[in-house]
Design a protein around this motif. Structure first.
Motif, PDB file in Angstrom:
ATOM      1  N   GLU A  12       0.863  -1.183   0.000  1.00 43.43           N
ATOM      2  CA  GLU A  12       0.000   0.000   0.000  1.00 43.43           C
ATOM      3  C   GLU A  12       0.902   1.236   0.000  1.00 43.43           C
ATOM      4  O   GLU A  12       1.610   1.489   0.965  1.00 43.43           O
ATOM      5  CB  GLU A  12      -0.879  -0.020   1.242  1.00 43.43           C
ATOM      6  CG  GLU A  12      -1.832   1.134   1.347  1.00 43.43           C
ATOM      7  CD  GLU A  12      -2.648   1.064   2.626  1.00 43.43           C
ATOM      8  OE1 GLU A  12      -3.095   2.141   3.074  1.00 43.43           O
ATOM      9  OE2 GLU A  12      -2.814  -0.034   3.194  1.00 43.43           O
ATOM     10  N   LYS A  70       1.466   5.288  -0.046  1.00 41.24           N
ATOM     11  CA  LYS A  70       0.851   6.568   0.296  1.00 41.24           C
ATOM     12  C   LYS A  70       1.925   7.637   0.255  1.00 41.24           C
ATOM     13  O   LYS A  70       3.117   7.330   0.201  1.00 41.24           O
ATOM     14  CB  LYS A  70       0.232   6.528   1.697  1.00 41.24           C
ATOM     15  CG  LYS A  70      -0.942   5.584   1.843  1.00 41.24           C
ATOM     16  CD  LYS A  70      -1.499   5.638   3.247  1.00 41.24           C
ATOM     17  CE  LYS A  70      -2.672   4.683   3.405  1.00 41.24           C
ATOM     18  NZ  LYS A  70      -3.214   4.723   4.775  1.00 41.24           N
ATOM     19  N   PHE A  71       1.490   8.882   0.326  1.00 35.29           N
ATOM     20  CA  PHE A  71       2.419  10.004   0.358  1.00 35.29           C
ATOM     21  C   PHE A  71       2.064  10.900   1.537  1.00 35.29           C
ATOM     22  O   PHE A  71       0.891  11.144   1.804  1.00 35.29           O
ATOM     23  CB  PHE A  71       2.366  10.798  -0.956  1.00 35.29           C
ATOM     24  CG  PHE A  71       2.926  10.020  -2.121  1.00 35.29           C
ATOM     25  CD1 PHE A  71       4.277  10.114  -2.440  1.00 35.29           C
ATOM     26  CD2 PHE A  71       2.114   9.198  -2.882  1.00 35.29           C
ATOM     27  CE1 PHE A  71       4.801   9.401  -3.498  1.00 35.29           C
ATOM     28  CE2 PHE A  71       2.636   8.476  -3.939  1.00 35.29           C
ATOM     29  CZ  PHE A  71       3.986   8.584  -4.255  1.00 35.29           C
ATOM     30  N   THR A  72       3.088  11.388   2.229  1.00 37.56           N
ATOM     31  CA  THR A  72       2.863  12.326   3.323  1.00 37.56           C
ATOM     32  C   THR A  72       2.446  13.673   2.733  1.00 37.56           C
ATOM     33  O   THR A  72       2.589  13.891   1.530  1.00 37.56           O
ATOM     34  CB  THR A  72       4.149  12.510   4.158  1.00 37.56           C
ATOM     35  OG1 THR A  72       5.132  13.160   3.354  1.00 37.56           O
ATOM     36  CG2 THR A  72       4.668  11.186   4.679  1.00 37.56           C
ATOM     37  N   ALA A  98       7.125   9.441  -0.084  1.00 38.03           N
ATOM     38  CA  ALA A  98       6.480   8.148  -0.301  1.00 38.03           C
ATOM     39  C   ALA A  98       6.700   7.230   0.894  1.00 38.03           C
ATOM     40  O   ALA A  98       7.792   7.176   1.472  1.00 38.03           O
ATOM     41  CB  ALA A  98       7.029   7.495  -1.552  1.00 38.03           C
ATOM     42  N   ALA A 139       5.465   3.076   1.971  1.00 43.29           N
ATOM     43  CA  ALA A 139       4.737   1.859   1.595  1.00 43.29           C
ATOM     44  C   ALA A 139       4.658   0.942   2.808  1.00 43.29           C
ATOM     45  O   ALA A 139       5.629   0.783   3.552  1.00 43.29           O
ATOM     46  CB  ALA A 139       5.430   1.152   0.444  1.00 43.29           C
ATOM     47  N   ASN A 140       3.496   0.343   2.976  1.00 44.25           N
ATOM     48  CA  ASN A 140       3.263  -0.636   4.031  1.00 44.25           C
ATOM     49  C   ASN A 140       2.980  -1.981   3.388  1.00 44.25           C
ATOM     50  O   ASN A 140       2.266  -2.054   2.380  1.00 44.25           O
ATOM     51  CB  ASN A 140       2.066  -0.230   4.893  1.00 44.25           C
ATOM     52  CG  ASN A 140       2.339   1.014   5.691  1.00 44.25           C
ATOM     53  OD1 ASN A 140       3.146   1.003   6.596  1.00 44.25           O
ATOM     54  ND2 ASN A 140       1.669   2.095   5.335  1.00 44.25           N
ATOM     55  N   GLU A 161       8.553   3.461  -3.291  1.00 49.82           N
ATOM     56  CA  GLU A 161       7.995   3.467  -4.640  1.00 49.82           C
ATOM     57  C   GLU A 161       8.395   2.201  -5.395  1.00 49.82           C
ATOM     58  O   GLU A 161       7.580   1.619  -6.117  1.00 49.82           O
ATOM     59  CB  GLU A 161       8.456   4.713  -5.389  1.00 49.82           C
ATOM     60  CG  GLU A 161       7.905   6.000  -4.789  1.00 49.82           C
ATOM     61  CD  GLU A 161       8.395   7.244  -5.515  1.00 49.82           C
ATOM     62  OE1 GLU A 161       8.460   7.220  -6.760  1.00 49.82           O
ATOM     63  OE2 GLU A 161       8.709   8.231  -4.832  1.00 49.82           O
TER      64      GLU A 161
END
Length: 151
Positions: free
Chosen positions: A16, A18-20, A25, A27-28, A59
């Protein structure tokens, strides 16, 4: 003090990404890591370990790994806590990955999807990409005797 962990396992789901708010970037993903022993019924059990990776490696993980991919994680254990919506304190333990290694060639992940022609691990490719195939037999297995190993 030492806080270091090395894991090898398979992703249990797609990463998953996401971006702050600042555009960094993150990723979990969860890694399933087999235990080195069997339970009383003779079955192997696994631990499901939450991992997080930041910036460009995040990424790369999101772009190149998917559910079932074999990956190696080198990082550290981190614990944190927060208050959830019900006001209860939630404690989280996760691995902060400093590096994630992709441990199988794209061709083995893409067996059902068809192989791409630019895959450097494709045995039919005439391009070397620095990948030495001189020890491989026709099926891609490595044929090296114990006498050839330096250790």
């Amino acid at each position: 003090m030492l806080n270091r962990i090395v894991l090898v396992g398979r992703l249990t789901r797609d990463p998953e990404l996401k971006f702050t708010p600042n555009g960094v970037a993150v990723a979990n993903f969860t890694l399933a890591v087999n235990r080195p022993f069997s339970n009383q019924q003779g079955e192997r059990e696994a631990d499901f370990i939450n991992c997080v990776v930041w910036r460009k490696p995040a990424e790369n993980v999101a772009n190149f790994l998917k559910k079932g991919s074999l990956a190696g994680v080198d990082g550290r254990v981190q614990t944190r806590s927060y208050d959830n919506n019900e006001g209860r304190r939630v404690f989280v333990t996760e691995i902060v990955a400093e590096s994630v290694q992709f441990l199988e060639p794209k061709s083995s992940q893409a067996k059902h999807d068809g192989q791409s022609s630019d895959d450097p691990f494709n045995r039919g490719s005439n391009q070397s990409y620095g990948y030495d195939q001189s020890f491989h037999d026709s099926e891609g297995n490595i044929d090296i005797s114990d006498d050839d190993l330096p250790f």
